[in-house]
Enzyme design. Structure first.
Site, short mmCIF file in Angstrom:
data_model
loop_
_atom_site.label_atom_id
_atom_site.label_comp_id
_atom_site.label_asym_id
_atom_site.label_seq_id
_atom_site.Cartn_x
_atom_site.Cartn_y
_atom_site.Cartn_z
N ARG A 108 0.81 -1.21 0.00
CA ARG A 108 0.00 0.00 0.00
C ARG A 108 0.85 1.27 0.00
NH1 ARG A 108 -5.30 0.74 1.66
NH2 ARG A 108 -5.36 -1.36 2.53
N LYS A 129 3.26 -18.99 7.00
CA LYS A 129 2.53 -19.39 8.19
C LYS A 129 2.20 -18.14 9.03
CE LYS A 129 6.07 -20.41 11.69
NZ LYS A 129 5.45 -19.85 12.88
N ASP A 163 7.10 -23.57 5.09
CA ASP A 163 7.61 -23.72 6.46
C ASP A 163 9.13 -23.67 6.34
OD1 ASP A 163 8.53 -24.49 8.94
OD2 ASP A 163 7.04 -26.06 9.22
N HIS A 164 9.73 -22.57 6.77
CA HIS A 164 11.16 -22.38 6.49
C HIS A 164 12.02 -23.46 7.15
CE1 HIS A 164 10.96 -20.29 10.42
NE2 HIS A 164 12.23 -20.64 10.53
N LYS A 174 15.85 -26.00 5.71
CA LYS A 174 17.16 -26.12 6.35
C LYS A 174 17.84 -27.41 5.89
CE LYS A 174 15.86 -23.49 10.47
NZ LYS A 174 16.81 -22.39 10.27
N GLU A 189 14.70 -21.85 22.21
CA GLU A 189 15.16 -20.50 21.89
C GLU A 189 15.59 -19.79 23.17
OE1 GLU A 189 12.35 -18.24 19.70
OE2 GLU A 189 11.85 -19.85 18.31
N ASP A 201 2.80 -21.75 17.65
CA ASP A 201 3.89 -21.07 16.96
C ASP A 201 4.98 -22.02 16.49
OD1 ASP A 201 5.05 -18.55 16.11
OD2 ASP A 201 6.55 -18.85 17.66
N HIS A 245 6.57 -26.54 12.75
CA HIS A 245 7.99 -26.93 12.68
C HIS A 245 8.25 -28.32 13.27
CE1 HIS A 245 8.45 -22.93 11.36
NE2 HIS A 245 8.69 -22.36 12.51
N LYS A 259 10.55 -20.74 24.87
CA LYS A 259 11.27 -19.48 24.89
C LYS A 259 12.12 -19.42 26.16
CE LYS A 259 9.14 -17.36 21.35
NZ LYS A 259 9.86 -16.86 20.16
#
Length: 505
Positions: free
Chosen positions: A60, A167, A196-197, A201, A235, A254, A259, A359
């Site tokens: 936009r 996603k 899905d990255h 890998k 993580e 998430d 994943h 996390k």
């Protein structure tokens, strides 16, 4: 010319070069375009993996005069192949364009079609098109409907039109079902590339090669030899300013629904009849359909949800989750989940798969660890027992390690654990391609092997939504764990009931 450092590159490159095409990025003013998508396309071009590829950004905001400069900054900072080669960038950037428009305005898609025709004529590119939806999920259906109404995604013809969707693909079973219906009104399944990255890998892909290209491992990949499997996605970071998003998602949505369940399927699937998209995805779907359903009692006994409190991560003091910006001070959103999953088929019956994602763990690490059964009799004494563990490290420091027992030098028959290590960086002397490079290239080639099919999405949400319903019925608050630790004690207890323990990667 053959690359002297890699004499196989020429043949590989010839095999993997797609037809010329145009990539249209919806949401091009967003961070993903600058950090991942355009740097990935530039690296592919510099590696001579693309013939002619034009890029058209769609958003936009009025960015016509600054879009190329912004992309140059992104490539300089984030591309695998950097610094930018001036001549290569001049050629590459000459095919970068920008089209201002709104996602919900059909006339902007009609003018986009004219822009694409002009770009394709100018660059001698046939009307092969990849539409990348780097947008909020609420816009997916709107964009696809307008693409269809403007005649930009024909199902048949000599040229292709493919749509890549980021996603999250829905937030539960019902929303994913609704989104699938919206897509199928306009597109065929073979036009939809749900990205899905993780599947891009190198080490994730190597799971299949490791299992099915090596005769010494696959015969042991079953319940006769494997005691249990652990899959970790940890993580060190917190919510990093995305408290509002994470409040709605939680770690189960998430990380696990996409994943980790993808990795689980690759680790547990049967050999496909061929290494093509449908054969591989058929076997992955069979794994999901074999998962033992989670009823409320199973959620209570085999799922642990946790939430981090304040603590120290990597020698830095950090706040608890409820103290993060955008987070409800009474939030029950999980930042940790540990699951005991059973696959009810002949290969894996009786072998628990333990999944955890969180996390604010002590370190960032993703791995699959195959824990083999102990020998029926220890010839060298109980103190010499070493559990054999095959660990596939997905990130960071990609590689594979195998733990086994070896005799300690000296007159005594003492046994000590040792490890054999394979590391991508040291073995191949090169940095592996970024995940988005592989996935964008595969989409251009029409190879959906590393993308998620609609039926797999529905099965994964069916499994995950049952866990969410169980939490709602059980009520209560998540267990707590201090930031910088490996999770709540309740998760350790879940494994200790069967005499097992979480691995410390």
């Amino acid at each position: 010319m053959v690359d002297a450092a890699n004499p196989f590159r020429e043949g590989l490159t010839q095999e993997r070069i797609p037809e010329p095409c145009t990539v249209v990025i919806f949401g091009a003013s967003g961070d993903l375009t600058k950090r991942k998508l355009v740097p990935a396309l530039y690296s592919l071009a510099r590696d001579r993996m693309l013939s002619r590829c034009a890029i058209v950004g769609f958003a936009r905001r009025p960015l016509e005069n600054v879009f190329r400069q912004q992309m140059l900054e992104g490539v300089n900072e984030h591309a695998r192949r950097r610094p930018v080669h001036p001549e290569m960038w001049e050629s590459f950037s000459s095919r970068i364009h920008y089209h201002q428009g709104a996602f919900d305005q059909l006339e902007d898609y009609v003018s986009l079609k004219r822009t694409l025709e002009e770009v394709e004529k100018q660059n001698n590119i046939p009307p092969n098109r990849v539409f990348y939806l780097s947008t909020p999920p609420s816009s997916f259906g709107t964009i696809v409907r307008n693409l269809g109404a403007a005649g930009l995604v024909p199902k048949d013809g000599p040229h292709y039109a493919r749509v890549i969707i980021e996603k999250p693909f829905g937030v539960d079973y019902e929303s994913a079902q609704k989104l699938n219906r919206e897509l199928y009104e306009v597109l065929d399944e073979n036009q939809i590339y749900r990205i899905d990255h993780y599947l891009g890998k190198e080490t994730v892909q190597n799971l299949l090669v490791f299992r099915f290209a090596n005769a010494i491992f696959e015969p042991m990949w079953n319940n006769r030899y494997v005691d249990h499997v652990q899959i970790t996605g940890a993580e060190a970071l917190g919510v990093e300013g995305r408290g509002g998003y994470f409040e709605e998602a939680g770690i189960l949505r998430d990380m696990v629904q996409n994943h980790l369940l993808q990795v689980l399927c690759l680790a547990a699937m049967e050999p496909p009849v061929a290494f093509d998209a449908d054969s591989v995805r058929d076997e992955k779907l069979k794994v999901l359909r074999a998962l033992r359903p989670m009823k409320t009692a199973d959620v209570k006994n085999h799922v642990v949800r946790g939430q981090y409190t304040s603590g120290s991560v990597l020698a830095k003091r950090v706040p608890g989750y409820r103290e993060e910006g955008g987070v409800d001070p009474q939030s029950n959103t999980e930042t940790y989940v540990g699951l005991e999953i059973h696959i009810d088929n002949w290969r894996w019956s009786g072998v628990p798969f333990y999944l955890r994602s969180a996390k604010r763990m002590p370190k960032r690490v993703t791995e699959v660890a195959i824990h083999f059964k102990a020998n029926p009799l220890s010839l060298f004494g109980s103190e010499s027992v070493v559990q054999n563990i095959l660990a596939v490290r997905i990130q960071p420091d990609e590689g594979i390690s195998l733990n086994f027992g070896s005799k300690v030098p000296g007159p005594a028959a003492a046994v000590a654990p040792v490890s054999m290590e394979f590391r991508y960086a040291s073995s191949f002397g090169a940095e592996p391609p970024e995940a988005y490079e592989r996935l964008l290239l595969d989409c251009m080639l029409g190879d959906g092997t590393l993308f998620t099919r609609g039926d797999w999405v529905m099965e994964s949400w069916k499994y995950v939504s049952a866990i969410h319903r169980g939490w709602e019925e059980l009520g209560g608050e998540p267990a707590t764990y201090e930031a910088g630790t490996w999770g709540p004690s309740e998760s350790e207890a879940m494994l200790s009931r069967s005499g097992r323990a979480w691995r410390r990667p």
